[in-house]
Scaffold this motif. Structure first.
Motif, mmCIF file in Angstrom:
data_model
loop_
_atom_site.group_PDB
_atom_site.id
_atom_site.type_symbol
_atom_site.label_atom_id
_atom_site.label_comp_id
_atom_site.label_asym_id
_atom_site.label_seq_id
_atom_site.Cartn_x
_atom_site.Cartn_y
_atom_site.Cartn_z
ATOM 1 N N LYS A 1 0.812 -1.217 0.000
ATOM 2 C CA LYS A 1 0.000 0.000 0.000
ATOM 3 C C LYS A 1 0.846 1.268 0.000
ATOM 4 O O LYS A 1 0.393 2.325 -0.418
ATOM 5 C CB LYS A 1 -0.961 -0.032 1.179
ATOM 6 C CG LYS A 1 -2.021 -1.121 1.037
ATOM 7 C CD LYS A 1 -3.040 -1.107 2.157
ATOM 8 C CE LYS A 1 -4.076 -2.208 1.943
ATOM 9 N NZ LYS A 1 -5.094 -2.247 3.024
ATOM 10 N N GLN A 2 2.109 1.177 0.487
ATOM 11 C CA GLN A 2 2.945 2.370 0.470
ATOM 12 C C GLN A 2 3.257 2.805 -0.956
ATOM 13 O O GLN A 2 3.505 3.987 -1.211
ATOM 14 C CB GLN A 2 4.248 2.123 1.239
ATOM 15 C CG GLN A 2 5.293 1.308 0.493
ATOM 16 C CD GLN A 2 6.537 1.053 1.295
ATOM 17 O OE1 GLN A 2 6.609 0.124 2.100
ATOM 18 N NE2 GLN A 2 7.533 1.895 1.089
ATOM 19 N N GLU B 1 -0.234 4.348 -2.598
ATOM 20 C CA GLU B 1 -0.662 5.682 -2.162
ATOM 21 C C GLU B 1 -0.316 6.792 -3.152
ATOM 22 O O GLU B 1 -1.177 7.642 -3.449
ATOM 23 C CB GLU B 1 -0.077 5.995 -0.780
ATOM 24 C CG GLU B 1 -0.788 5.254 0.339
ATOM 25 C CD GLU B 1 -0.178 5.544 1.708
ATOM 26 O OE1 GLU B 1 0.757 6.381 1.765
ATOM 27 O OE2 GLU B 1 -0.637 4.943 2.695
ATOM 28 N N LEU C 1 -2.801 6.482 -6.006
ATOM 29 C CA LEU C 1 -4.160 6.833 -5.574
ATOM 30 C C LEU C 1 -4.288 8.333 -5.334
ATOM 31 O O LEU C 1 -5.313 8.939 -5.653
ATOM 32 C CB LEU C 1 -4.518 6.055 -4.305
ATOM 33 C CG LEU C 1 -4.535 4.520 -4.433
ATOM 34 C CD1 LEU C 1 -4.869 3.872 -3.091
ATOM 35 C CD2 LEU C 1 -5.526 4.074 -5.507
ATOM 36 N N ASP C 2 -3.237 8.943 -4.768
ATOM 37 C CA ASP C 2 -3.266 10.397 -4.534
ATOM 38 C C ASP C 2 -3.331 11.157 -5.854
ATOM 39 O O ASP C 2 -4.060 12.153 -5.978
ATOM 40 C CB ASP C 2 -2.021 10.829 -3.758
ATOM 41 C CG ASP C 2 -2.036 10.364 -2.311
ATOM 42 O OD1 ASP C 2 -3.110 9.956 -1.834
ATOM 43 O OD2 ASP C 2 -0.975 10.405 -1.659
ATOM 44 N N ASN D 1 -6.792 10.886 -7.147
ATOM 45 C CA ASN D 1 -7.697 11.694 -6.335
ATOM 46 C C ASN D 1 -7.686 13.157 -6.777
ATOM 47 O O ASN D 1 -8.720 13.835 -6.781
ATOM 48 C CB ASN D 1 -7.310 11.586 -4.867
ATOM 49 C CG ASN D 1 -8.327 12.253 -3.948
ATOM 50 O OD1 ASN D 1 -9.511 11.929 -3.966
ATOM 51 N ND2 ASN D 1 -7.861 13.211 -3.168
ATOM 52 N N GLU E 1 -9.043 2.706 -4.871
ATOM 53 C CA GLU E 1 -8.535 2.097 -3.643
ATOM 54 C C GLU E 1 -7.729 0.849 -3.954
ATOM 55 O O GLU E 1 -7.774 0.322 -5.067
ATOM 56 C CB GLU E 1 -9.693 1.758 -2.701
ATOM 57 C CG GLU E 1 -10.687 0.759 -3.276
ATOM 58 C CD GLU E 1 -11.859 0.497 -2.340
ATOM 59 O OE1 GLU E 1 -11.789 0.922 -1.178
ATOM 60 O OE2 GLU E 1 -12.833 -0.135 -2.789
ATOM 61 N N CYS E 2 -7.002 0.381 -2.959
ATOM 62 C CA CYS E 2 -6.230 -0.856 -3.063
ATOM 63 C C CYS E 2 -7.007 -1.951 -2.345
ATOM 64 O O CYS E 2 -7.334 -1.816 -1.159
ATOM 65 C CB CYS E 2 -4.857 -0.659 -2.419
ATOM 66 S SG CYS E 2 -3.755 -2.088 -2.532
#
Length: 339
Positions: free
Chosen positions: A109-110, A113, A116-117, A120, A127-128
């Motif tokens: 997930k690191q 991010e 995803l950012d 966004n 999402e993951c």
């Protein structure tokens, strides 16, 4: 290692100008294994009309080889695990490379991010999920994989932006064969393109620029500069590994395959056992044969040969297939063996 005059460690950025899957996989491996980095690397790259399988997968299980051949789709094997993915110029690939203490300190997930950012910021809520896929409304737009070697980690993934999803389904729609053993099977998921969810339309190149800007906005960054020596080494790695049949096809574990095909003289049933180096270690051919010669002679000729089109073509050029199977040509048998 590159530092500013004040000694600030920098994250490296790189965009590949090539759309050759074999070159880009060699590029990624070369940087991962040989190039010194400060805080790591973020790289973007694209492949044109290619299917890329995971390190432990079997091409026969994953790809409609007949359709791929017809559409001149290149097939490549990467160094990481995970499933099979289709790449075209509507797809963007990303890679993170950085030093790490151990594989247990890595969190998928690191690396999700920053992606995803960036989405966004474009108004896309992604999402993951529990399988470490990136999804929008439950539909997958990115598959990820990673590997750790010698204290360094590679994490990479796909980003379906405006890919031809119909082509994806066709080239990954394998025929209904019985294949036993032979590698990790992909988990098929419902997929979507990022472009379908944007509030404002943009090209894949604009999305690439946005993603690079979004990631670099949070880091002190510098573009990685490779030398002519580096480029020569990358080309050599491409030629000696990624372009070879032994890596792409022969790397699959041992497997068995059964198939039934119709032809002008009736129906043919074929069963093969293929060793982990891609060599046929046994084969039986049954069905409407009716030829004057014993089929076991043809089976013996094919045993011990690589399941490679050029190799089998050479074997079949030395015999009359119709002597064993009436109304079947060498080319037709080759198609049955390969596809």
């Amino acid at each position: 290692m590159i530092k500013t005059n004040r000694g600030v460690l920098m994250m490296h950025l790189y965009c590949s100008e090539s759309t050759d899957p074999y070159y880009n996989l060699a590029l990624e491996e070369y940087i991962f294994s040989n190039v010194k980095l400060d805080k790591g690397l973020f790289m973007l790259w694209q492949n044109d009309n290619a299917v890329v399988i995971g390190r432990n997968q079997n091409v026969m299980k994953e790809i409609n080889l007949q359709y791929a051949s017809k559409m001149n789709t290149r097939i490549a094997r990467r160094n990481t695990g995970g499933g099979t993915v289709y790449h075209d110029l509507g797809n963007l690939n990303y890679s993170f490379i950085q030093d790490c203490d151990s594989r247990y300190s890595i969190d998928f997930k690191q690396f999700a991010e920053p992606i995803l950012d960036a989405l966004n910021l474009l108004g896309v809520q992604a999402e993951c999920n529990h399988r470490n896929d990136l999804v929008i409304n439950g539909r997958k737009f990115s598959g990820t994989a990673q590997t750790v070697k010698n204290g360094r980690m590679l994490h990479h993934g796909t980003l379906l932006f405006n890919s031809d999803l119909d082509f994806v389904r066709k080239v990954l729609a394998v025929k209904d064969e019985v294949v036993q053993g032979g590698g990790v099977k992909s988990v098929r998921s419902q997929v979507t393109n990022i472009s379908e969810h944007l509030l404002k339309s943009m090209s894949v190149n604009q999305f690439c620029d946005h993603l690079m800007a979004s990631v670099s906005a949070k880091e002190t960054t510098v573009f990685l500069q490779l030398t002519e020596k580096d480029y020569r080494a990358i080309e050599a790695l491409k030629d000696s590994k990624y372009l070879t049949w032994d890596w792409t096809y022969g790397k699959a574990p041992h497997y068995k395959i059964q198939k039934v095909r119709n032809f002008g003289g009736g129906k043919l049933a074929l069963a093969m056992s293929v060793a982990k180096n891609g060599i046929i270690d046994s084969i039986t051919i049954d069905g409407d044969l009716l030829g004057p010669s014993n089929i076991s002679q043809l089976e013996k000729l094919l045993t011990g040969k690589r399941l490679r089109k050029e190799d089998l073509q050479e074997v079949l050029s030395y015999c009359e297939v119709s002597d064993y199977i009436t109304n079947l040509t060498s080319q037709e048998l080759l198609e049955i063996l390969m596809y």
